[in-house]
Motif scaffolding. Structure first.
Motif, PDB file in Angstrom:
ATOM      1  N   THR A  23     -10.366  20.841  57.958  1.00  0.00           N
ATOM      2  CA  THR A  23      -9.515  19.679  57.665  1.00  0.00           C
ATOM      3  C   THR A  23      -8.415  20.002  56.646  1.00  0.00           C
ATOM      4  OG1 THR A  23     -11.093  18.987  55.976  1.00  0.00           O
ATOM      5  CG2 THR A  23     -11.335  17.989  58.159  1.00  0.00           C
ATOM      6  N   GLY A  24      -8.429  21.218  56.105  1.00  0.00           N
ATOM      7  CA  GLY A  24      -7.427  21.601  55.114  1.00  0.00           C
ATOM      8  C   GLY A  24      -6.145  22.112  55.755  1.00  0.00           C
ATOM      9  N   ASP A  81      -4.788  25.247  55.931  1.00  0.00           N
ATOM     10  CA  ASP A  81      -4.918  26.446  56.772  1.00  0.00           C
ATOM     11  C   ASP A  81      -5.785  26.163  57.997  1.00  0.00           C
ATOM     12  OD1 ASP A  81      -3.576  27.537  54.677  1.00  0.00           O
ATOM     13  OD2 ASP A  81      -5.015  29.128  54.271  1.00  0.00           O
ATOM     14  N   ASN A 133     -10.821  12.097  56.684  1.00  0.00           N
ATOM     15  CA  ASN A 133     -10.275  13.348  56.142  1.00  0.00           C
ATOM     16  C   ASN A 133      -9.822  14.291  57.255  1.00  0.00           C
ATOM     17  OD1 ASN A 133     -12.747  14.052  57.118  1.00  0.00           O
ATOM     18  ND2 ASN A 133     -13.531  14.987  55.252  1.00  0.00           N
ATOM     19  N   ARG A 158      -5.054  15.993  59.384  1.00  0.00           N
ATOM     20  CA  ARG A 158      -4.286  17.188  59.759  1.00  0.00           C
ATOM     21  C   ARG A 158      -4.655  17.724  61.149  1.00  0.00           C
ATOM     22  NH1 ARG A 158      -5.612  18.762  54.147  1.00  0.00           N
ATOM     23  NH2 ARG A 158      -3.741  18.868  52.881  1.00  0.00           N
ATOM     24  N   ASP A 206     -21.940  20.918  54.988  1.00  0.00           N
ATOM     25  CA  ASP A 206     -21.340  21.080  53.657  1.00  0.00           C
ATOM     26  C   ASP A 206     -21.683  22.491  53.162  1.00  0.00           C
ATOM     27  OD1 ASP A 206     -20.374  18.817  51.314  1.00  0.00           O
ATOM     28  OD2 ASP A 206     -20.997  20.811  50.624  1.00  0.00           O
ATOM     29  N   MET A 207     -20.727  23.100  52.475  1.00  0.00           N
ATOM     30  CA  MET A 207     -20.944  24.472  51.993  1.00  0.00           C
ATOM     31  C   MET A 207     -22.053  24.546  50.940  1.00  0.00           C
ATOM     32  SD  MET A 207     -18.958  26.181  53.846  1.00  0.00           S
ATOM     33  CE  MET A 207     -19.069  27.823  53.126  1.00  0.00           C
ATOM     34  N   THR A 208     -22.445  23.404  50.386  1.00  0.00           N
ATOM     35  CA  THR A 208     -23.506  23.415  49.376  1.00  0.00           C
ATOM     36  C   THR A 208     -24.904  23.294  50.005  1.00  0.00           C
ATOM     37  OG1 THR A 208     -23.305  21.025  49.104  1.00  0.00           O
ATOM     38  CG2 THR A 208     -21.999  22.405  47.609  1.00  0.00           C
ATOM     39  N   GLN A 247     -13.195  24.307  47.070  1.00  0.00           N
ATOM     40  CA  GLN A 247     -12.520  23.467  46.082  1.00  0.00           C
ATOM     41  C   GLN A 247     -11.388  24.385  45.647  1.00  0.00           C
ATOM     42  OE1 GLN A 247     -10.548  22.099  43.833  1.00  0.00           O
ATOM     43  NE2 GLN A 247     -11.636  23.191  42.218  1.00  0.00           N
ATOM     44  N   ALA A 259     -11.737  33.915  53.095  1.00  0.00           N
ATOM     45  CA  ALA A 259     -10.444  33.535  52.509  1.00  0.00           C
ATOM     46  C   ALA A 259     -10.396  33.961  51.046  1.00  0.00           C
ATOM     47  CB  ALA A 259     -10.234  32.028  52.637  1.00  0.00           C
ATOM     48  N   SER A 278      -8.164  35.515  47.708  1.00  0.00           N
ATOM     49  CA  SER A 278      -6.954  34.909  47.143  1.00  0.00           C
ATOM     50  C   SER A 278      -6.265  35.818  46.128  1.00  0.00           C
ATOM     51  CB  SER A 278      -7.353  33.608  46.441  1.00  0.00           C
ATOM     52  OG  SER A 278      -6.320  33.176  45.582  1.00  0.00           O
ATOM     53  N   LYS A 299     -13.874  33.210  43.572  1.00  0.00           N
ATOM     54  CA  LYS A 299     -13.318  33.929  44.735  1.00  0.00           C
ATOM     55  C   LYS A 299     -13.625  35.430  44.653  1.00  0.00           C
ATOM     56  CE  LYS A 299     -11.208  31.024  47.561  1.00  0.00           C
ATOM     57  NZ  LYS A 299     -11.555  30.893  48.985  1.00  0.00           N
ATOM     58  N   ASN A 326       0.021  32.845  47.807  1.00  0.00           N
ATOM     59  CA  ASN A 326       0.265  31.403  48.021  1.00  0.00           C
ATOM     60  C   ASN A 326       1.007  31.161  49.330  1.00  0.00           C
ATOM     61  OD1 ASN A 326      -0.037  31.995  45.165  1.00  0.00           O
ATOM     62  ND2 ASN A 326       0.381  29.814  44.829  1.00  0.00           N
ATOM     63  N   GLU A 346       2.314  27.807  51.888  1.00  0.00           N
ATOM     64  CA  GLU A 346       2.617  26.382  51.794  1.00  0.00           C
ATOM     65  C   GLU A 346       3.078  25.870  53.141  1.00  0.00           C
ATOM     66  OE1 GLU A 346       2.234  25.560  48.350  1.00  0.00           O
ATOM     67  OE2 GLU A 346       1.718  27.664  48.217  1.00  0.00           O
ATOM     68  N   ARG A 358       0.652  20.951  53.170  1.00  0.00           N
ATOM     69  CA  ARG A 358       0.060  21.352  51.899  1.00  0.00           C
ATOM     70  C   ARG A 358      -0.456  20.106  51.169  1.00  0.00           C
ATOM     71  NH1 ARG A 358      -2.517  25.188  48.933  1.00  0.00           N
ATOM     72  NH2 ARG A 358      -1.103  26.490  47.724  1.00  0.00           N
TER      73      ARG A 358
HETATM   74  P1  NAP Z   1      -7.260  23.099  51.269  1.00  0.00           P
HETATM   75  O1  NAP Z   1      -6.115  22.483  51.987  1.00  0.00           O
HETATM   76  O2  NAP Z   1      -7.592  22.652  49.901  1.00  0.00           O
HETATM   77  O3  NAP Z   1      -8.550  22.911  52.210  1.00  0.00           O
HETATM   78  C1  NAP Z   1      -9.855  23.145  51.718  1.00  0.00           C
HETATM   79  C2  NAP Z   1     -10.852  22.782  52.801  1.00  0.00           C
HETATM   80  O4  NAP Z   1     -12.181  22.996  52.304  1.00  0.00           O
HETATM   81  C3  NAP Z   1     -10.791  21.288  53.247  1.00  0.00           C
HETATM   82  O5  NAP Z   1     -11.034  21.245  54.635  1.00  0.00           O
HETATM   83  C4  NAP Z   1     -11.966  20.689  52.481  1.00  0.00           C
HETATM   84  O6  NAP Z   1     -12.496  19.531  53.095  1.00  0.00           O
HETATM   85  C5  NAP Z   1     -12.959  21.838  52.575  1.00  0.00           C
HETATM   86  N1  NAP Z   1     -14.060  21.728  51.610  1.00  0.00           N
HETATM   87  C6  NAP Z   1     -13.968  21.550  50.274  1.00  0.00           C
HETATM   88  N2  NAP Z   1     -15.211  21.472  49.737  1.00  0.00           N
HETATM   89  C7  NAP Z   1     -16.087  21.593  50.769  1.00  0.00           C
HETATM   90  C8  NAP Z   1     -17.503  21.579  50.851  1.00  0.00           C
HETATM   91  N3  NAP Z   1     -18.272  21.414  49.781  1.00  0.00           N
HETATM   92  N4  NAP Z   1     -18.075  21.740  52.086  1.00  0.00           N
HETATM   93  C9  NAP Z   1     -17.290  21.874  53.175  1.00  0.00           C
HETATM   94  N5  NAP Z   1     -15.943  21.877  53.169  1.00  0.00           N
HETATM   95  C10 NAP Z   1     -15.349  21.753  51.966  1.00  0.00           C
HETATM   96  O7  NAP Z   1      -7.077  24.692  51.211  1.00  0.00           O
HETATM   97  P2  NAP Z   1      -6.088  25.639  52.055  1.00  0.00           P
HETATM   98  O8  NAP Z   1      -4.793  25.735  51.324  1.00  0.00           O
HETATM   99  O9  NAP Z   1      -6.129  25.265  53.473  1.00  0.00           O
HETATM  100  O10 NAP Z   1      -6.805  27.058  51.835  1.00  0.00           O
HETATM  101  C11 NAP Z   1      -7.804  27.521  52.743  1.00  0.00           C
HETATM  102  C12 NAP Z   1      -8.657  28.580  52.057  1.00  0.00           C
HETATM  103  O11 NAP Z   1      -7.830  29.674  51.656  1.00  0.00           O
HETATM  104  C13 NAP Z   1      -9.344  28.122  50.776  1.00  0.00           C
HETATM  105  O12 NAP Z   1     -10.578  28.814  50.687  1.00  0.00           O
HETATM  106  C14 NAP Z   1      -8.425  28.576  49.667  1.00  0.00           C
HETATM  107  O13 NAP Z   1      -9.151  28.753  48.478  1.00  0.00           O
HETATM  108  C15 NAP Z   1      -7.931  29.886  50.248  1.00  0.00           C
HETATM  109  N6  NAP Z   1      -6.609  30.332  49.823  1.00  0.00           N
HETATM  110  C16 NAP Z   1      -5.542  29.482  49.911  1.00  0.00           C
HETATM  111  C17 NAP Z   1      -4.289  29.928  49.559  1.00  0.00           C
HETATM  112  C18 NAP Z   1      -3.080  29.034  49.655  1.00  0.00           C
HETATM  113  O14 NAP Z   1      -2.044  29.362  49.044  1.00  0.00           O
HETATM  114  N7  NAP Z   1      -3.144  27.928  50.425  1.00  0.00           N
HETATM  115  C19 NAP Z   1      -4.109  31.264  49.127  1.00  0.00           C
HETATM  116  C20 NAP Z   1      -5.219  32.098  49.066  1.00  0.00           C
HETATM  117  C21 NAP Z   1      -6.467  31.635  49.439  1.00  0.00           C
HETATM  118  P3  NAP Z   1     -11.897  18.045  52.799  1.00  0.00           P
HETATM  119  O15 NAP Z   1     -10.688  17.911  53.699  1.00  0.00           O
HETATM  120  O16 NAP Z   1     -13.018  17.154  53.165  1.00  0.00           O
HETATM  121  O17 NAP Z   1     -11.513  18.007  51.337  1.00  0.00           O
END
Ligand code: NAP
Ligand code: GDD
Length: 350
Positions: A12-13, A15, A41, A44, A65-67, A90, A134, A136, A164, A189, A191, A195
């Motif tokens: 749902t995020g 990426d 949620n 997207r 859930d990842m937990t 997170q 993933a 970082s 990470k 990063n 975007e 985002r």
């Molecule tokens: P994001 O938009 O914040 O999405 C995070 C996702 O993780 C969402 O689907 C969220 O669900 C889910 N999530 C959070 N806590 C969870 C839990 N306890 N159990 C299951 N799902 C959970 O992040 P993103 O920008 O797409 O990034 C994707 C990955 O790449 C992440 O691991 C991030 O740390 C890593 N990363 C990102 C970047 C960047 O610049 N974007 C760069 C390097 C690495 P909800 O929608 O329910 O909140």
């Protein structure tokens, strides 16, 4: 059963949504882990979700859930994925200082819970699963060399960055200990118009759109001098997939090779609509971090050579793409407000 089945955590995020579109386009059956939320949620990915009873449906969503290790294990056994993309996190660096233990639970322990579920599944049934972690650029933190490569030592500067690093090394450990096809993408990063609204670039593009349409007067930010290597998320999910198509698992830096300051992003974003950023930005100490990552600049030579990957969207294009999308969004908001509807506005947070 489709022989190409991907399971995406974090679907749902930002990426997750681009990766879903990409994999569906390649004919994959895509399964996504979603967590229960008190409000919807899935905004997207709604545009690619079809009724799961339709024969042509290619996207399936599952609560987990990842937990929760049991549900992760059950999910792997149920989906029998050929590829797993672990994107759940997170992922907000500033928030990780407020929620350090939860961030570690989801990001660090979440990764090993998933790896354990995959290892058990492979051992039991003899299936081969390819795993993407993933990682970082935040792991480089207080950088010890510039530009950063796969060989640059880590020096994380936040609970998120430390978590990470754990997830990165446990992925390598499982690769070396259990012969798992597991790869880490050390992504800088990235975007997009999708985002999250509390990340810097989107906070700015959102503010520009709303200020231009008279819905907001200014925007509060923290450190304007830090520098990031900003790319486009749509380009970066292609690199994730390419990593899992290689015969051997490995780790790759994914970056544009250019760095720009927060101030520069502001300048370009406001200039795109004919405004001077200095008239609209205010500094609020709440948005500074206890420890900052001052400069990130990636060298992605390995990914470009071995994977044949390269970004298609440059910095200027990224800024204008985001601002244009948020101008349209603000126009829609304005129309609703003028028609007397209540709209939820971005709050000053993180
Ligand atoms: P994001 O938009 O914040 O999405 C995070 C996702 O993780 C969402 O689907 C969220 O669900 C889910 N999530 C959070 N806590 C969870 C839990 N306890 N159990 C299951 N799902 C959970 O992040 P993103 O920008 O797409 O990034 C994707 C990955 O790449 C992440 O691991 C991030 O740390 C890593 N990363 C990102 C970047 C960047 O610049 N974007 C760069 C390097 C690495 P909800 O929608 O329910 O909140
Ligand atoms: N979020 C935010 N909000 N950042 C601000 C603000 C503000 O009001 N004002 C200044 N900044 C600065 C931050 O201090 C940081 O130096 C920079 O803008 C970028 O912040 P974010 O957009 O929050 O991203 P990040 O670099 O901390 O983390 C992102 O990139 C990582 C990869 O390096 C996240 O997507 C992480 O999940 C990802 O791993």
């Amino acid at each position: 059963m489709n022989p190409r089945r991907a399971l995406i955590t974090g679907i749902t995020g930002q990426d997750g949504s681009y990766l879903t579109e990409f994999l569906l386009g390649k004919g994959y059956e895509v399964h996504g882990l979603i967590r229960r939320s008190s409000s919807f949620n899935t905004s997207r990915i709604n545009h690619v979700y079809r009724d799961p009873h339709e024969a042509s449906a290619g996207l399936f969503l599952h609560y987990a859930d990842m937990t929760d290790p049991i549900c992760l294990s059950n999910l792997i056994q149920h989906v029998k994925p050929t590829e797993v993309y672990n994107l759940a996190a997170q992922s907000h660096v500033r928030v990780s200082f407020d929620q350090p233990i939860y961030t570690g639970d989801v990001v660090a322990l979440g990764a090993i819970r998933l790896l354990e579920a995959i290892r058990d599944f492979q051992d039991r049934w003899g299936y081969q699963v390819r795993y993407y972690q993933a990682s970082s650029s935040e792991q480089f933190g207080k950088v010890v060399e510039t530009p950063q490569t796969e060989k640059t030592p880590f020096y994380p500067r936040s609970p998120y960055g430390v978590a990470k690093v754990y997830a990165h090394w446990i992925t390598i450990n499982y690769r070396e200990s259990y012969n798992l096809h597991a790869s880490c993408g050390i992504l800088f990063n990235h975007e997009s118009p999708r985002r999250g609204e509390t990340f810097l670039t989107r906070k700015i593009s959102r503010a520009v759109g709303r200020i231009k349409h008279g819905l907001q007067k200014s925007v509060f930010l923290g450190n304007l001098e830090s520098k990031r290597d900003w790319g486009f998320a749509g380009d970066y999910v292609r690199a994730m997939w390419l990593m899992l198509q290689q015969e051997k698992p490995d780790d790759y830096v994914v970056a544009t090779g250019q760095t720009h300051s927060v101030r520069e992003f502001c300048e370009k974003a406001f200039a795109h609509v004919g405004l001077d950023y200095r008239d609209f930005i205010q500094i609020d100490p709440r948005y500074f971090r206890p420890a900052e990552v001052d400069l990130l600049l990636g060298d992605s030579t390995k990914a470009r050579t071995a994977l044949g990957w390269q970004p298609k969207v440059d910095f200027q294009h990224l800024v204008t793409m985001m601002v244009d999308a948020d101008l349209e969004l603000a126009q829609r908001e304005k129309t609703l407000i003028e028609a007397g509807h209540a709209v939820s506005t971005p709050k000053e947070q993180a």
